[in-house]
Enzyme design. Structure first.
Site, PDB file in Angstrom:
ATOM      1  N   SER A  13     -31.608  29.661  -9.861  1.00  0.00           N
ATOM      2  CA  SER A  13     -31.143  28.304 -10.181  1.00  0.00           C
ATOM      3  C   SER A  13     -32.192  27.623 -11.039  1.00  0.00           C
ATOM      4  O   SER A  13     -32.633  28.216 -12.031  1.00  0.00           O
ATOM      5  CB  SER A  13     -30.875  27.547  -8.873  1.00  0.00           C
ATOM      6  OG  SER A  13     -30.385  26.262  -9.132  1.00  0.00           O
ATOM      7  N   HIS A  40     -27.124  29.350 -11.549  1.00  0.00           N
ATOM      8  CA  HIS A  40     -26.500  28.027 -11.525  1.00  0.00           C
ATOM      9  C   HIS A  40     -26.529  27.457 -12.940  1.00  0.00           C
ATOM     10  O   HIS A  40     -27.545  27.543 -13.630  1.00  0.00           O
ATOM     11  CB  HIS A  40     -27.246  27.091 -10.581  1.00  0.00           C
ATOM     12  CG  HIS A  40     -27.041  27.455  -9.141  1.00  0.00           C
ATOM     13  ND1 HIS A  40     -27.780  26.921  -8.123  1.00  0.00           N
ATOM     14  CD2 HIS A  40     -26.163  28.315  -8.559  1.00  0.00           C
ATOM     15  CE1 HIS A  40     -27.368  27.429  -6.966  1.00  0.00           C
ATOM     16  NE2 HIS A  40     -26.388  28.282  -7.212  1.00  0.00           N
ATOM     17  N   ASP A 133     -28.502  28.110  -1.785  1.00  0.00           N
ATOM     18  CA  ASP A 133     -27.582  29.141  -2.247  1.00  0.00           C
ATOM     19  C   ASP A 133     -28.350  30.452  -2.465  1.00  0.00           C
ATOM     20  O   ASP A 133     -29.442  30.452  -3.024  1.00  0.00           O
ATOM     21  CB  ASP A 133     -26.920  28.675  -3.560  1.00  0.00           C
ATOM     22  CG  ASP A 133     -25.685  29.487  -3.898  1.00  0.00           C
ATOM     23  OD1 ASP A 133     -25.098  30.090  -2.977  1.00  0.00           O
ATOM     24  OD2 ASP A 133     -25.291  29.498  -5.080  1.00  0.00           O
TER      25      ASP A 133
END
Lengths: 188, 274
Positions: A13, A40, A133
């Site tokens: 991310s 992401h 995540d």
């Protein structure tokens, strides 16, 4: 030659773009496995990221279409605003299901579905990032006896994501970006 | 302990669900099916597979289950570039004829509302005949009322700005306690028809079919059945829009020309006219 592993799946991310670019710029051009990236990204910006990663990559980077077969030696980037899954027949499947961990694509979805298909024959890599995540997905890979590599939190721009994973599971190795590159290249 | 289906159980259950509901669950991607079933079982607190089977024997619960297994589009004006192209196509066509549009599977309304808002803005809503297919009574009541969840409005507004809309998006909705509702008069030219794609084919030939991201959840072979049904309904020269990550492989690539690779807009060849 029969390979021990079938795929590398990388999640990241915030701050991961530069790490992924570095990994792909130093990966062996003859790397024998497919590399699947779930990063992401802004859901409204559909172009730019794959082109940016391609600029420095030694391997061709594409965004897969739904039902596309996974091919060794290629890099696949999860498209924006879709979840990316590995289907039971080893092809990609995409989905517009609800975001998971505020994310679509969700790293957990990609890692977990990969672990279900590849089982112990995969390498999961979790990089820098700002939410939880990916942690559950890494645990799923570890539960299936796959290899798990977590970026050393000390080398991360944002260390929340690797720290959450380390809280949930014990990875095979905790490595710096250079360590991850060396680990992957010894598979080539 | 949550229900954990193995492949054999999943196959048997999907066949049972197909028989009970008439929806081709046995043709869905197995990973999708397993995931959604797990979510649904968790949501309902089911700990045994039999509980789900008993649950869907009651009609009202069956509808709830079907609704849950139907994935919403989730945004108004998703892929703004596509909608700009559709706006152009509709306004050109409206000069010469009425416009027939088919949305073979509506699951949450956003795609339909977006189309109607565009037609209203362009002053062509009276020329638009829209047929909407649906599989769940549970959801269609909300869609017929024009219901829109308010919590995604930021995304909708952002998309609308990228679409370069002519008004304020909020002007097309009435605000009520439980959410937003599309203004009633926009729905006048919309016909709703129960049945999933092949079962809900419209009688007239279509100028435009919007079938975006609906095939993602079905097996590759079964997608051909959907595509054939759409091909049958589309006028020569008509447009088919699929999701930006869906493709029309052969033999469909021989019947359609991709006129926008980025937005995945396909045009049916005129040469194939009967």
């Amino acid at each position: 030659m029969k390979l021990k592993y079938k795929a590398v799946v990388i999640g990241g991310s915030a701050g991961s773009f530069s790490v992924v670019s570095k990994i792909l710029s130093k990966i062996d051009p003859k790397f024998p496995l497919p590399i699947i990236l779930c990063l992401h990204r802004l859901k409204h910006v559909r172009s730019g990221l794959v082109e940016g990663i391609n600029l420095k990559s030694n391997l061709s980077v594409v965004e897969p279409n739904d039902k596309e077969k996974i091919v060794a030696g290629k890099v696949y980037l999860a498209p924006s605003n879709y979840h990316l899954f590995i289907e039971f027949d080893g092809s990609f499947s995409l989905s517009t299901e609800e975001p998971l961990n505020h994310s679509r694509p969700s790293i957990d979805h990609t890692l977990s579905s990969s672990s279900y298909f590849f089982r112990e024959k995969m390498i999961g890599v979790l990089l820098t990032g700002a939410n939880k995540d990916g942690a559950k997905g890494m645990k799923d890979i570890a539960d299936k006896k796959g290899i798990t590599l977590v970026q050393d939190p000390d080398t991360c721009d944002v260390d929340t994501m690797p720290k959450m994973a380390l809280r949930m599971m014990t990875p095979t190795k905790v490595l710096s970006p250079d360590g991850i590159i060396d680990y992957l290249n010894q598979l080539a | 302990m949550a229900v954990n289906y193995n492949i054999r159980e999943l196959r048997a259950l999907s066949e049972h669900l197909t028989t009970v509901t008439g929806i081709p669950f046995d043709q869905m991607n197995q990973s999708f099916l397993k995931r959604r079933l797990n979510y649904f079982n968790d949501k309902k607190g089911f700990r045994k597979g039999e509980q789900l089977i008993e649950f869907i024997m009651k009609d009202e619960f069956k509808e709830e289950f079907i609704a849950y297994m139907t994935i919403p589009v989730s945004e108004l004006f998703r892929d703004a570039g596509l909608w700009r192209n559709i706006r152009h196509y509709l306004t050109e066509l409206a000069f010469v004829s009425e416009i027939n549009v088919w949305i073979p599977q509506v699951s949450s309304g956003e795609e339909l509302y977006t189309l109607l808002i565009i037609a209203k803005e362009e002053g062509i809503i009276d020329k638009l005949n829209v047929t909407v297919g649906y599989s769940s009574n549970y959801k269609i009541d909300c869609i017929q009322k024009g219901y829109l969840r308010a919590k995604r409005m930021d995304t909708n507004l952002y998309n609308y700005k990228r679409f370069e809309g002519k008004a304020a998006l909020e002007d097309y909705f009435d605000t009520k306690e439980d959410g937003l509702y599309l203004k009633n008069n926009l729905m006048d030219g919309v016909k709703f028809k129960k049945g999933l794609v092949t079962a809900g084919q419209p009688d007239e030939k279509m100028d435009l079919v919007l079938f975006r991201n609906a095939m993602l959840y079905y097996k590759k072979d079964y997608q051909s059945i959907f595509k054939n049904a759409i091909d049958d309904c589309l006028k020569p020269g008509g447009l088919l829009c699929v999701g930006v990550k869906e493709i029309l492989p052969s033999p469909f690539s021989d019947r359609f020309e991709c006129i926008d690779q980025k937005e995945k807009i396909y045009k049916k060849f005129k040469a194939l006219m009967d």
